[in-house]
Design an enzyme around this catalytic site. Structure first.
Site, mmCIF file in Angstrom:
data_model
loop_
_atom_site.group_PDB
_atom_site.id
_atom_site.type_symbol
_atom_site.label_atom_id
_atom_site.label_comp_id
_atom_site.label_asym_id
_atom_site.label_seq_id
_atom_site.Cartn_x
_atom_site.Cartn_y
_atom_site.Cartn_z
ATOM 1 N N SER A 10 21.070 65.591 -61.751
ATOM 2 C CA SER A 10 20.512 66.662 -60.942
ATOM 3 C C SER A 10 21.385 67.907 -60.966
ATOM 4 O O SER A 10 21.581 68.512 -62.002
ATOM 5 C CB SER A 10 20.297 66.146 -59.514
ATOM 6 O OG SER A 10 19.531 67.028 -58.749
ATOM 7 N N ASP B 94 14.071 69.499 -59.923
ATOM 8 C CA ASP B 94 13.358 68.952 -58.772
ATOM 9 C C ASP B 94 13.686 69.701 -57.489
ATOM 10 O O ASP B 94 13.197 69.346 -56.416
ATOM 11 C CB ASP B 94 13.616 67.451 -58.614
ATOM 12 C CG ASP B 94 15.058 67.098 -58.274
ATOM 13 O OD1 ASP B 94 15.930 68.001 -58.319
ATOM 14 O OD2 ASP B 94 15.323 65.920 -57.964
#
Length: 448
Positions: A102, A245
């Site tokens: 991430s 995301d």
């Protein structure tokens, strides 16, 4: 207690336990055995990744482990995390895997899992998988070994799904947009979609080399994007993280807006259109008190959860809510997606700009936030600074000082070796004293 899994899968420094090729192979075998149906039929898993150099290593190791248990592997290549959730469902797979850390730096990596419904796994499922990893998994018979195949059009399928979440007539003609892709998974998809919709696109963070993901760019380091918005006179900037995301926004004046402001806008707009399910927004304990007050003023409520977008999604599904997210920029719209989707949230914000004719600076000032201070203290794995008596005393003192005036939240990060100290209080001097006292105590224990 889970040993490998944190708040978002397994994560750590590449080539250091638990993020080694050997462990990835074992994880692949265990999760393959966990999801493979006992009856006949095709057993299928999709694997996506971001742009980290170590992604090649983990992709190969996971593929080996999964095929050893009879799973057929479909390799998507570099795609955003929400694309994996989408493709897991659309390809009728038993399992989806995303290889990404991430927003973490390039030397880290991680493995996230999605069930056949496209949603992230529950704590109980992760505990069962950990038990299988520890016990070992018997491989499939030679004739039942799985196959691997590359899927070349995953990002195009994902892009079409993004555009389908918007009105058919929606266009971005005349809008100048800076898009910062963090040299990550959306480095091709995001600029392409914005261009297809008619925007004047200024892309940055679109030259990944395996080592520059999230470096000086993206949602956690937006300084370059701010400068680019100002230099080009852009209408808005959209900053994604390494796996796309999460999102933060930059208005035309160069001011950053976090996930709380985006959620406030979407929640009130959806409520006005009578499409906000349950009359509530779901977010975590980290969201600002100002957001809660803003929602209450509009007759809406805020459902709070533990930190982690999957806990947000679990509450959304349990309560029948369709909008949620985190202050950090995970925005979840379950009418269209199964997990946080930074690009989708950014597009829906642009849709509101075009619909209303208002500037980004107007739309990202939905409420006045209560002063909030978050500081992180890095520790060495194995240390337990929160158990020290000096730290407990500092926390108790801060809680007493904030009693009736604010709130305090101290937790260990589920994705990095960090102690996160957050306080919220309208008395900013008290806010700083409270956080500094705890941070100083934690730092002293770590250094001892």
């Amino acid at each position: 207690m889970r040993k490998l899994f944190g708040t978002d899968g397994v994560r750590g420094t590449a080539n250091v336990h638990p993020m080694t090729a050997d462990m990835a192979l074992r994880i692949g075998a265990a999760v393959g055995r966990f999801f493979r149906r006992e009856a006949g039929g095709v057993h299928r898993v999709v694997i996506g990744k971001d742009t980290r150099l170590s992604g090649y290593m983990f992709e190969s190791a996971l593929t080996a482990g999964l095929t050893s248990t009879g799973m057929n592997v479909l390799l998507l290549g570099p795609v955003p995390t929400p694309a994996v959730g989408l493709m897991t469902r659309s390809m009728r797979a038993d399992l989806g895997v995303m290889i990404s850390a991430s927003h973490n730096p390039a030397q880290d990596n991680g493995i996230k899992f999605f069930g056949p419904d496209g949603f992230k796994l529950s704590d109980s499922a992760e505990m069962e998988i950990e038990a299988l990893i520890e016990a070992g998994v018997e491989p499939a018979k030679p004739g039942n070994i799985g196959r691997a195949k590359r899927i070349d059009d995953a990002r195009f399928r994902y892009g079409e799904r993004l555009k389908a979440s918007l009105p058919r007539e929606f266009r971005l003609d005349g809008l100048k947009v800076v898009i910062d892709c963090a040299n990550g998974a959306a480095h091709r998809t995001a600029p392409e979609i914005l261009w297809e919709l008619g925007a004047d696109v200024i892309p940055i963070g679109v030259a990944p080399n395996g080592e520059n993901i999230n470096r000086g760019c993206g949602s956690t380091q937006p300084e370059t994007a701010i400068q680019t918005v100002l230099a080009h006179g852009a209408d808005v900037g959209i900053c994604l993280d390494g796996d796309a995301d999460r999102v933060i926004l930059i208005d035309e004046a160069g001011t950053v807006a976090d996930g709380d402001q985006i959620m406030a806008l979407l929640a009130t707009r959806w409520a006005a259109e009578e499409r906000l399910s349950g009359g509530a927004l779901v977010s975590t304990v980290m969201s600002n008190l100002g957001l809660e007050r803003h929602l209450q003023a509009h007759g809406l409520s805020l459902e709070r959860t533990a930190v982690g977008d999957r806990y947000v999604v679990e509450r959304m599904r349990a309560g029948g809510f369709n909008l949620g997210g985190e202050q950090s920029g995970h925005i979840v719209m379950t009418d269209f997606a199964t997990t946080g989707d930074g690009l989708m949230a950014g597009l829906h914000f642009l849709a509101e700009m075009m619909r209303s004719g208002q500037t980004a600076s107007t739309l990202t000032r939905q409420f006045e936030p209560v002063p909030q201070l978050l500081r992180n203290v890095r520790y060495t794995v194995g240390q337990l600074p929160l158990d020290a008596s000096a730290v407990r005393t500092a926390i108790a003192d801060a809680e007493a000082a904030l009693q009736g005036k604010g709130r305090l939240l101290i937790r260990k990060s589920g994705t990095e070796p960090l102690i996160r100290v957050m306080a919220e209080c309208e008395d900013e001097a008290l806010l700083v004293r409270s956080v500094d006292g705890i941070v100083d105590a934690v730092s002293a224990v770590i250094a001892a």
